[in-house]
Design an enzyme around this catalytic site. Structure first.
Site, PDB file in Angstrom:
ATOM      1  N   ARG A   1      26.891  95.142  65.775  1.00  0.00           N
ATOM      2  CA  ARG A   1      26.240  94.922  67.067  1.00  0.00           C
ATOM      3  C   ARG A   1      27.113  93.976  67.884  1.00  0.00           C
ATOM      4  O   ARG A   1      27.317  92.823  67.498  1.00  0.00           O
ATOM      5  CB  ARG A   1      24.845  94.328  66.829  1.00  0.00           C
ATOM      6  CG  ARG A   1      24.023  94.054  68.084  1.00  0.00           C
ATOM      7  CD  ARG A   1      22.669  93.468  67.695  1.00  0.00           C
ATOM      8  NE  ARG A   1      21.817  93.226  68.849  1.00  0.00           N
ATOM      9  CZ  ARG A   1      21.806  92.102  69.560  1.00  0.00           C
ATOM     10  NH1 ARG A   1      22.622  91.102  69.233  1.00  0.00           N
ATOM     11  NH2 ARG A   1      20.982  91.964  70.594  1.00  0.00           N
TER      12      ARG A   1
ATOM     13  N   LYS B   1      28.872  84.655  68.476  1.00  0.00           N
ATOM     14  CA  LYS B   1      27.901  83.665  68.003  1.00  0.00           C
ATOM     15  C   LYS B   1      28.525  82.293  67.792  1.00  0.00           C
ATOM     16  O   LYS B   1      29.740  82.132  67.689  1.00  0.00           O
ATOM     17  CB  LYS B   1      27.208  84.174  66.739  1.00  0.00           C
ATOM     18  CG  LYS B   1      26.199  85.263  67.072  1.00  0.00           C
ATOM     19  CD  LYS B   1      25.261  85.590  65.938  1.00  0.00           C
ATOM     20  CE  LYS B   1      24.167  86.550  66.421  1.00  0.00           C
ATOM     21  NZ  LYS B   1      23.284  86.987  65.324  1.00  0.00           N
TER      22      LYS B   1
END
Length: 292
Positions: free
Chosen positions: A258, A224
């Site tokens: 995840r 991210k």
């Protein structure tokens, strides 16, 4: 550091997901042309299934399939287009590996229902059940686990962490009111959603407060922007940064991570688990055994 671990077992046909014995790895499978990290790589169903099976071989415990990119500035797609992308992949993966739990990354009730009927087992809603009013009803009717992620339309926080906790508690209350069983709820702090860089870093230091709400927590930080910004590196070169966030999250009680880079993160997870599960300060909370 005292860490709380929630023990739950989800039996979903041939697929089983057991929380409490080890940290579980959710492999990311984006069947979209425009995801921020791997958009367009797995739009072909056969290629997508091959990649999913490779992630399982590398150590993934479940696979998360998404048909709509939710990167910043994403363009929403219709339910029909989302279903066109994901259903062939879900059906093929379910046939190839019926023992592997599949989650569907969607906030649309129509998509979630069809995905579960096609072979998926878990709903993963980036809007915490607040975008589509039928989403929580669908989860209750189908009796499947649901991941409620923190998200909001604005970033007008007062006390940031307290507001995130309140937002997630509101999602939980809505789910329970809709008939979702408490033991089927999993929370996600929503790192990268409705949060700036300092807020993303802050929530990473407060994950134990989210665990304290009373439900297992999934952490989704892989590749991210906040990691890329801190390290000043491109999206494909932040596996070490992702691993750092995973280790930090596990230490605070996150039970599912995840990730894109399953093989590398599996090593991080195994080392963290060896320390966490050996610690006398790890508190286990045994909940219901759920059969779906």
């Amino acid at each position: 550091m005292k860490t709380t671990i929630y023990e739950r077992t989800y039996r979903m046909g041939e697929a089983v997901l057991e929380l409490g014995a080890s940290t579980k790895i959710m492999g990311i499978l984006n069947v979209t042309p425009d995801s921020f990290s791997d958009g367009g790589r797995y739009v072909d169903p056969d290629q997508a299934v091959r990649h999913a099976l490779q992630m399982v071989e590398d150590g993934a415990d479940l696979i998360d399939i998404g048909g709509e990119s939710t990167r910043p500035g994403y363009e929403p797609v219709s339910a029909e287009e989302e279903l066109r992308r994901i259903i062939p992949v879900i059906e093929a993966l379910h046939r190839a590996a019926p023992h592997i739990p599949i989650s569907v990354d969607t906030y649309k009730a129509e998509v979630a229902r069809e995905a579960i009927r096609a072979g998926a087992h878990i709903m993963n809603d980036i809007w915490g059940g607040k975008k589509d009013p039928d989403m929580l009803k669908a989860a209750a009717e189908l009796g499947c686990p649901i991941i409620l992620m923190h998200n909001r339309k604005d970033m007008n926080y007062g006390d940031f962490t307290a507001d995130v906790v309140r937002d997630l508690q509101e999602s939980v209350e809505l789910a329970l009111k809709a008939g979702v069983a408490g033991e089927r709820i999993i929370l996600d702090p929503g790192v990268g959603f409705a949060k700036n860089l300092p807020e993303n870093l802050q929530i990473m230091t407060q994950l134990d407060r989210l665990v304290g709400i009373g439900y297992p927590v999934l952490l989704a930080t892989s590749r991210k922007k906040f990691i890329r910004t801190v390290l000043d590196l491109p999206v494909g070169d932040v596996v070490e940064g992702t691993a750092a966030t995973v280790a930090f999250g596990i230490a605070q009680g996150c039970q599912i991570v995840r990730v894109h880079d399953v093989k590398q993160i599996k090593r991080t997870v195994d080392m963290c688990d060896a320390m966490l599960y050996a610690s006398p300060d790890t508190r286990r909370v045994r909940e219901h055994i759920t059969e779906g």
